[in-house]
Design an enzyme around this catalytic site. Structure first.
Site, PDB file in Angstrom:
ATOM      1  N   GLU A   1       0.822  -1.209   0.000  1.00 48.21           N
ATOM      2  CA  GLU A   1       0.000   0.000   0.000  1.00 48.21           C
ATOM      3  C   GLU A   1       0.859   1.263   0.000  1.00 48.21           C
ATOM      4  OE1 GLU A   1      -2.728  -0.709   3.322  1.00 48.21           O
ATOM      5  OE2 GLU A   1      -3.979  -1.935   2.029  1.00 48.21           O
TER       6      GLU A   1
ATOM      7  N   ASP B   1      -8.203  -9.390   4.148  1.00 49.76           N
ATOM      8  CA  ASP B   1      -7.998  -8.267   5.063  1.00 49.76           C
ATOM      9  C   ASP B   1      -9.056  -8.210   6.155  1.00 49.76           C
ATOM     10  OD1 ASP B   1      -6.955  -6.014   6.145  1.00 49.76           O
ATOM     11  OD2 ASP B   1      -7.440  -4.654   4.507  1.00 49.76           O
TER      12      ASP B   1
ATOM     13  N   GLU C   1     -12.458  -2.522  12.169  1.00 47.36           N
ATOM     14  CA  GLU C   1     -12.530  -1.852  10.872  1.00 47.36           C
ATOM     15  C   GLU C   1     -13.653  -2.411  10.001  1.00 47.36           C
ATOM     16  OE1 GLU C   1      -8.873  -2.001   8.658  1.00 47.36           O
ATOM     17  OE2 GLU C   1      -9.725  -0.957   6.929  1.00 47.36           O
TER      18      GLU C   1
END
Ligand code: GCV
Length: 703
Positions: free
Chosen positions: A308, A387, A415
C-alpha cells in the site's frame, strides 16, 4: 515488615476520567480483605506489592512482605527461590512436597508461569520469576471468592504463546486522511496527540495494568504506516518511546516500534536503503544500538514494506528475506526481533483482469522464502488471505512456512466488523481461527503455528482497539475483544463464551443489586453470538468487502467492484462469487495443503460460509443447508436485523442495573447498529433481488 500503603488516586477512588474496565476496585475485594503475604523482590514484585497494598487499604486486609510475618495468611504470593514462607501448607507447596504439586509435570514455570493451589485453607501462588507472580495475582482476581473457597488442586499455568502483542495504528501527527489513529474508533491515541507525546503516565499505567491482567506482554506504539513525524521516533524522538516503555515496564509489557524501511534515506541522509548496501547495514546497526542504550528491554521493530505504497526491498531488486534480515541483523546483538508483515499485494490491480487474485499475493511472495529468514525474524501474517473480513478462510501462508517463525495477526479494532458502533464480540471468530487445522484432523492448529516449536513461534498479535475514550474502546462492550485477545493469546484453547463471562464478571458489577446474574445473563445473550449476527446482516457467504470505500463503514455492494484494490464479488444476473479454483479460476485453492486444497476446490464440499470466497455460483445453487444462495441471502439479512432488534430490547431491560453512563453509551450505539443493520439488509437484499430477479420465497418486502 508490613508494607506502607501507597495509593493512586485514579483506580482507588474510581474518580478518574476513564472507566476502570476489567479492574474496578471491587475486583480486588476478596483479595484486599485478607491477610496476604508477598514474598520475593524485583521490579514486577513491587507491582504486585503495590496492587495488593492498595487493595488491602481499601478493603481492610493486611499485607506482609518478609519477616516478622503472620503465619495464618489467606494468600501467599511467593517466588520459589525467595526462601521459606511461614505457612506450613504454603511451604510444603513451595518445596514441591505437596502431592498435588508434585503431579504438575516437570514443574518448570518459566518467566511468566505460576503455580496456583489452595491447600489447607491457604491459597498459594508460586512463581520462579516476578512476571509469574504478577500473572498469578491476576488469576486470583479472576477467581474472586472462588480463590478462597474449597481446595484448589495445584495447577501449573504457563502461556501457550510467549509473544502476545498489540499493534497500535496510532499516528504521532494527525494524518490528513487516517487521523490520529488509523482505523481507530475509540477517540484519540493513548500515546500521542497533535504531533507530540501525551506524557500522561497515569492513564498509560492503567492501560499497562489492563494488559497484564488479560495477558498481553508487548505493544507496538505507532502505526505500521510510518509517516514523516513517526519515522523520527527511531532517532530524535526516541525519548518519547523510552518514556512509554518506562510506564509499561512494571506490568511486564515491552515496547516495539514501527519503522520505515526507507529510514536510512529519510533519517540518515543516505542515497539508498538497499538492504545489501554496507552503508545501510551500518546505519541500522548504529541506530539500533542507540535504541538499546536508551531502552534496554526494547522489543524490536515492526515493518510494513512494499505494501500500500510503503517503501521496501523491491525498489532495490531485493526480496523480503533480504529486507527482513537487514533489520534482524541490527537487532540480534541486543536480543530484539523484527516483526515483518506478510501483507504484501498489488493495490493497483486491473479489475478487468480476473486472473490476478489478491488472495494469492502473500503466499506467492513469501512461501518461496521459507528457510531464508534469520532466527529473530517473525513473519506477521494476517489470519486471512484478504484483510480482516468478518469471514475469510485461514491464510494458506500459515501452512507454508515451517522453517520460519510466524505470528498470526488479528484485528481487534473493528474496521470491518462494525467500527465499535456495532456489538461484535470477536472471541468466537478468533477461537475458530486458532483451532483451525490447516492439514486436516491429524495436523496442528493455527495456535500451534503461532506457538512454534518449544516456544519459538511468533505468537499472536492484534491491531489494538483502544484510545483515549472514557470507556477505552468507544463501544463499552468492545472492551471484551481486547480482553478476549489477551486471554486467547495466553491460552488459545479457552472457550470464548467462558472468556466473555469472565470479562462480564470482572467488569460489570451491578449497581443496584447484589445479584450479578441478570446483568451477566443479558450481556452474555447480547454478545455471545454477535459476530454471527453481524455476519448475517453484512456480506454473505464469505464474499466480503461490500463496504463503503475509504472509511469502510456501512454497505456499498459495488463500492470496490471497479477499483484497483482487488476485492471483488463479480455479481451478475446469473450468480456471484469469486472463482478461485484451480480448474477454472485463479488457482488460489492450490495454495492450501490437503485436505483443504480439495475441499475448497469442490463446490460441493466447500463449507457454506466460504462458498462465495472460492466459487462463482448461480443464485439458485443449493447450499448444504438446503437453501438456495439467494434465499440464504434474504433469510440471513432479515434474521440479522431481528437479532439486533432483540439485542436492543435486552439492553433496555438492564437500564438501572448498570452505570447510567455505560447504559446510555451502549443504548446509543445499539440504535446506530439497528439503523445500520437495516441499511445493510435493504441494500444487500435489494441489490441481489434486482440482479437475480428471484423473489423472496416468504414474500417479505424487498425494495
Ligand atoms: C494500517 C487495511 C487497512 C489499512 C491498514 C492496512 C494494513 O488496508 O484499511 O488502514 O493500514 O490494512 O494492515 O497495513
Amino acid at each position: 515488615m508490613s508494607v506502607p500503603v501507597t495509593g493512586r488516586a485514579s483506580a482507588d477512588t474510581g474518580e478518574s476520567a476513564w472507566h476502570p474496565a476489567w479492574l474496578p476496585p471491587a475486583a480486588f475485594r476478596e483479595l484486599g480483605s485478607r491477610p496476604v503475604l508477598v514474598h520475593g523482590d524485583g521490579p514486577l514484585v513491587d507491582t504486585v506489592l503495590d496492587e495488593v497494598s492498595r487493595a488491602c487499604a481499601r478493603y481492610g486486609g493486611r499485607l506482609w512482605h518478609g519477616p516478622p510475618w503472620q503465619v495464618d495468611v489467606d494468600l501467599v504470593l511467593a517466588l520459589r527461590a525467595a526462601g521459606p514462607v511461614p505457612n506450613a501448607a504454603a511451604e510444603a507447596a513451595r518445596l514441591g512436597a505437596t502431592p498435588a504439586v508434585n503431579g504438575t509435570g516437570d514443574g518448570s514455570l518459566g518467566d511468566e508461569g505460576y503455580l496456583l493451589a489452595r491447600v489447607s485453607g491457604v491459597t498459594v501462588v508460586l512463581a520462579d520469576a516476578p512476571g509469574g507472580l504478577l500473572y498469578g495475582m491476576f488469576h486470583v482476581l479472576r477467581l474472586g471468592a472462588a480463590a478462597f473457597d474449597d481446595d484448589l488442586p495445584a495447577r501449573r499455568h504457563r502461556p501457550a504463546l510467549d509473544r502476545r502483542m498489540l499493534d497500535h495504528w496510532d499516528n504521532v501527527a494527525v494524518h490528513p486522511v487516517s487521523g490520529q489513529v488509523e482505523r481507530g474508533y475509540a477517540g484519540g491515541s493513548l500515546f500521542w496527540r497533535d504531533g507530540a507525546a501525551r506524557h500522561e503516565p497515569a492513564r498509560l499505567r492503567d492501560y499497562g495494568r489492563l494488559l497484564a491482567a488479560c495477558g498481553v506482554n508487548a505493544v507496538c506504539v505507532n502505526n505500521v504506516n510510518v509517516h514523516d513525524t513517526e519515522a523520527r521516533l527511531l532517532t530524535d524522538r526516541l525519548g518519547d518511546v523510552a518514556e512509554i516503555a518506562d510506564v509499561l515496564r512494571p506490568y511486564g509489557v515491552r515496547v516495539h516500534l514501527s519503522v520505515t524501511f526507507a529510514a536510512p534515506v529519510v533519517l540518515g541522509g543516505l542515497p539508498t536503503a538497499d538492504p545489501l548496501d554496507e552503508r545501510v547495514r551500518a546505519w541500522w546497526a548504529a541506530a539500533t544500538r542507540r535504541v538499546y542504550q536508551r531502552i534496554g528491554d526494547f522489543g524490536g521493530y515492526l515493518v510494513k514494506a512494499d505494501s500500500e505504497g510503503r517503501p521496501g526491498p523491491f525498489a532495490y531488486g531485493r526480496d523480503h528475506a533480504d529486507g527482513a534480515n537487514l533489520l534482524a541483523e541490527a537487532l540480534a546483538p541486543h536480543g530484539g526481533v523484527v516483526h515483518w508483515r506478510a501483507f504484501v499485494y498489488d493495490h493497483h490491480q486491473d479489475w478487468r483482469d480476473r486472473s490476478t487474485d489478491r488472495a494469492r499475493a502473500a503466499h506467492d511472495h513469501f512461501a518461496p522464502l521459507d528457510g531464508r529468514f534469520d532466527d529473530n525474524v517473525i513473519l506477521q501474517v494476517k489470519f486471512g488471505p484478504i484483510d480482516f473480513q468478518a469471514r475469510e478462510p485461514v491464510s494458506p501462508v500459515l501452512a507454508a512456512m515451517p522453517a520460519t517463525r510466524v505470528a498470526v495477526e488479528l484485528q481487534a479494532t473493528q474496521e470491518y466488523t462494525g467500527q465499535q458502533r456495532h456489538v461484535c464480540y470477536l472471541g468466537p471468530w478468533w477461537s475458530e481461527v486458532l483451532r483451525f487445522r490447516l492439514r486436516g484432523a491429524a495436523g496442528g492448529t493455527i495456535a500451534d503455528v503461532a506457538a512454534g516449536r518449544a516456544g519459538t513461534g511468533g505468537g499472536l498479535v492484534a491491531v489494538a482497539n483502544v484510545g483515549d475514550d472514557p470507556f477505552w474502546t468507544g463501544h463499552p462492550l468492545a472492551q471484551a475483544n481486547l480482553y478476549a485477545f489477551g486471554r486467547l493469546a495466553w491460552d488459545p484453547r479457552l472457550d470464548p463464551g467462558a472468556i466473555l463471562d469472565e470479562w462480564i464478571d470482572l467488569t460489570w458489577l451491578p449497581v443496584t443489586t447484589d445479584d450479578p446474574e441478570p446483568v451477566r445473563r443479558t450481556m452474555h445473550a447480547i454478545m455471545d453470538d454477535s459476530w454471527r449476527t453481524y455476519e448475517r446482516y453484512t456480506a454473505p457467504l464469505g464474499v466480503g468487502f461490500m463496504v463503503r470505500p475509504g472509511h469502510h463503514y456501512g454497505p456499498d455492494v459495488d463500492g470496490y467492484e471497479y477499483t484497483p484494490w482487488g476485492t471483488y464479488h463479480f455479481a451478475d444476473r446469473d450468480g456471484l462469487g469469486v472463482d478461485r479454483t484451480r480448474a477454472t479460476g485463479t488457482g488460489f485453492t492450490g495454495q492450501y495443503p490437503p485436505p483443504w486444497s480439495e475441499v475448497y476446490e469442490s463446490r460441493e464440499r466447500c463449507p457454506d460460509e466460504l462458498l462465495l470466497f472460492f466459487h462463482h455460483v448461480p443464485y439458485r445453487h443449493v447450499l448444504h443447508s438446503g437453501r438456495t444462495v439467494i434465499q440464504h441471502i434474504y433469510d440471513t439479512h432479515f434474521a440479522g436485523v431481528e437479532e439486533v432488534a432483540a439485542m436492543r430490547e435486552r439492553w433496555r431491560l438492564v437500564a438501572g442495573a448498570v452505570d447510567p453512563a455505560v447504559h446510555d453509551r451502549v443504548a446509543e450505539r445499539l440504535d446506530e447498529q439497528f439503523r445500520s443493520a437495516v441499511e445493510w439488509r435493504d441494500q444487500i437484499n435489494t441489490y441481489f433481488f434486482r440482479k437475480s430477479g428471484v423473489p423472496d420465497a416468504h414474500g417479505r418486502r424487498i425494495h
